[in-house]
Design a protein around this motif. Structure first.
Motif, PDB file in Angstrom:
ATOM      1  N   ILE A 119       0.861  -1.192   0.000  1.00  0.00           N
ATOM      2  CA  ILE A 119       0.000   0.000   0.000  1.00  0.00           C
ATOM      3  C   ILE A 119       0.896   1.241   0.000  1.00  0.00           C
ATOM      4  N   LYS A 120       0.715   2.089  -1.002  1.00  0.00           N
ATOM      5  CA  LYS A 120       1.487   3.334  -1.079  1.00  0.00           C
ATOM      6  C   LYS A 120       0.747   4.428  -0.321  1.00  0.00           C
ATOM      7  N   ILE A 121       1.387   4.968   0.714  1.00  0.00           N
ATOM      8  CA  ILE A 121       0.746   5.974   1.567  1.00  0.00           C
ATOM      9  C   ILE A 121       1.431   7.337   1.475  1.00  0.00           C
ATOM     10  N   GLY A 122       2.502   7.435   0.717  1.00  0.00           N
ATOM     11  CA  GLY A 122       3.277   8.679   0.667  1.00  0.00           C
ATOM     12  C   GLY A 122       2.532   9.847   0.068  1.00  0.00           C
ATOM     13  N   SER A 123       1.660   9.584  -0.900  1.00  0.00           N
ATOM     14  CA  SER A 123       0.959  10.657  -1.611  1.00  0.00           C
ATOM     15  C   SER A 123      -0.447  10.911  -1.081  1.00  0.00           C
ATOM     16  N   LEU A 124      -0.823  10.290   0.037  1.00  0.00           N
ATOM     17  CA  LEU A 124      -2.177  10.451   0.570  1.00  0.00           C
ATOM     18  C   LEU A 124      -2.319  11.684   1.459  1.00  0.00           C
ATOM     19  N   VAL A 125      -1.205  12.188   1.986  1.00  0.00           N
ATOM     20  CA  VAL A 125      -1.218  13.365   2.868  1.00  0.00           C
ATOM     21  C   VAL A 125      -0.281  14.407   2.286  1.00  0.00           C
ATOM     22  N   GLU A 175      -8.910  -6.067   5.017  1.00  0.00           N
ATOM     23  CA  GLU A 175      -9.114  -5.284   6.236  1.00  0.00           C
ATOM     24  C   GLU A 175      -7.906  -4.386   6.519  1.00  0.00           C
ATOM     25  N   VAL A 176      -6.702  -4.895   6.263  1.00  0.00           N
ATOM     26  CA  VAL A 176      -5.487  -4.106   6.501  1.00  0.00           C
ATOM     27  C   VAL A 176      -5.478  -2.863   5.621  1.00  0.00           C
ATOM     28  N   ARG A 177      -5.822  -3.027   4.342  1.00  0.00           N
ATOM     29  CA  ARG A 177      -5.845  -1.872   3.425  1.00  0.00           C
ATOM     30  C   ARG A 177      -6.853  -0.822   3.892  1.00  0.00           C
ATOM     31  N   LYS A 178      -8.016  -1.263   4.359  1.00  0.00           N
ATOM     32  CA  LYS A 178      -9.045  -0.327   4.826  1.00  0.00           C
ATOM     33  C   LYS A 178      -8.549   0.457   6.041  1.00  0.00           C
ATOM     34  N   VAL A 179      -7.920  -0.233   6.991  1.00  0.00           N
ATOM     35  CA  VAL A 179      -7.441   0.427   8.206  1.00  0.00           C
ATOM     36  C   VAL A 179      -6.339   1.429   7.869  1.00  0.00           C
ATOM     37  N   LEU A 181      -5.701   3.018   4.979  1.00  0.00           N
ATOM     38  CA  LEU A 181      -6.221   4.178   4.232  1.00  0.00           C
ATOM     39  C   LEU A 181      -7.052   5.080   5.142  1.00  0.00           C
ATOM     40  N   ASP A 182      -7.830   4.486   6.065  1.00  0.00           N
ATOM     41  CA  ASP A 182      -8.615   5.296   7.000  1.00  0.00           C
ATOM     42  C   ASP A 182      -7.712   6.073   7.950  1.00  0.00           C
TER      43      ASP A 182
END
Length: 310
Positions: A119-125, A175-179, A181-182
């Motif tokens: 899951i790439k989270i760098g560009s979400l914030v 479930e991991v992806r949902k947690v 991203l939330d």
């Protein structure tokens, strides 16, 4: 006659049979290969564990090559490879190794019932400081939040840099992806963890498996703590009129209207003195009333009837 409900449900403990050479005796027609880059700090670890990687890939008849000069890992099929999906699992293996997942966990991807999700989270914030705080919130104090999430989803989770690597069953990965991203959307992971705990207990009851769980799951409402204070005096806009406002009356206009303008100077002074004396008399009267309040006796309460003793 077979009941249709039995055909739609999967029996407990059922597993899909493994893919063997008998399913594909002639092997693959073309050679497939995948390559991925790895960071410099992973070079020493990969050099140490690469013989184990080659041994694990060799069981599925897939070759692996480590290029320390270019900083890349490559996996390639051979003539003996019979499972067409083995190269996809090998590609996921080198991706996980590049994302700082230890070999003991990454090698599990070669099993049939294990999948992975990066899951790439760098560009979400947008802000870097906010991103670091939310990533730390996902880990929790001393990694407790991440450990609780691993136990509830049966997945191995690795937070590294701008990505989150997860390894485990398909339901757990969802479930991991949902947690994750939330959490990046500023929703605390404890809410999702609480929901997962309730689902885990509900799954143990055989009667509730076919029913909807909406009535059991908690519903968290989003609250805005910072509310804008409303002003005490609310200004209301006046209705627009194209005509300019009336000019205020001057002192001469007021005197003309009341008739004072035509009085003589002596009469004007006498009128002003009378107004001053009237104000002074009112002030003296009010002051005297305040002084006399101290001499007014208070109202006495009526004495109650005493009860006669028996």
């Amino acid at each position: 006659a077979v009941d249709e409900s039995e055909l739609l449900t999967v029996p407990d403990g059922w597993k899909e049979p493994a893919f063997t050479r008998e399913d594909n005796p002639k092997g693959l027609l073309e050679e497939s290969s995948f390559a991925t880059l790895f960071p410099k700090y992973r070079e020493a670890y990969l050099k140490e564990c690469w013989p184990l990687v080659q041994k694990a890939l060799g069981e599925h008849y897939v070759n692996g090559a480590l290029d320390l000069i270019e900083g890349s890992m490559t996996v390639t099929t051979t003539k003996k490879t019979f499972d067409p999906y083995a190269i996809i699992r090998a590609r996921d293996l080198i991706k996980l190794l590049a994302r700082s997942v230890p070999f003991e966990q990454a090698v599990r991807i070669l099993q049939d019932d294990v999948a992975c999700d990066i899951i790439k989270i760098g560009s979400l914030v947008r802000k870097r400081e906010t991103f670091i705080k939310r990533r730390a919130r996902l880990l929790g104090p001393k990694g407790s939040t991440l450990k609780a999430l691993e136990l509830l989803t049966n997945c191995y989770i690795m937070v590294q840099g701008n990505t989150v690597s997860a390894l485990g069953p398909f339901n757990g990965l969802k479930e991991v992806r949902k947690v994750v991203l939330d959490t990046m959307k500023n929703i605390h992971p404890i809410y999702n963890i609480k929901t997962l705990m309730i689902k885990r207990e509900l799954a143990k009851d055989p009667e509730l498996r076919t029913q909807s769980w909406e009535r059991f799951l908690p519903k968290f409402k989003r609250k805005n703590l910072k509310k804008r204070k409303e002003p005490k005096k609310k200004s209301t806009k006046k209705e627009y009129t194209p005509f300019p406002p009336l000019q205020p009356e001057s002192q001469i206009d007021k005197e003309l209207a009341s008739g004072e303008y035509f009085l003589k100077e002596r009469q004007k002074k006498r009128k002003q003195m009378e107004e001053i004396k009237a104000k002074q008399a009112d002030a003296i009267k009010k002051r005297q009333e305040e002084r006399n309040k101290a001499f007014i006796p208070p109202k006495e309460k009526p004495v109650g009837k005493t009860k006669k003793g028996n």
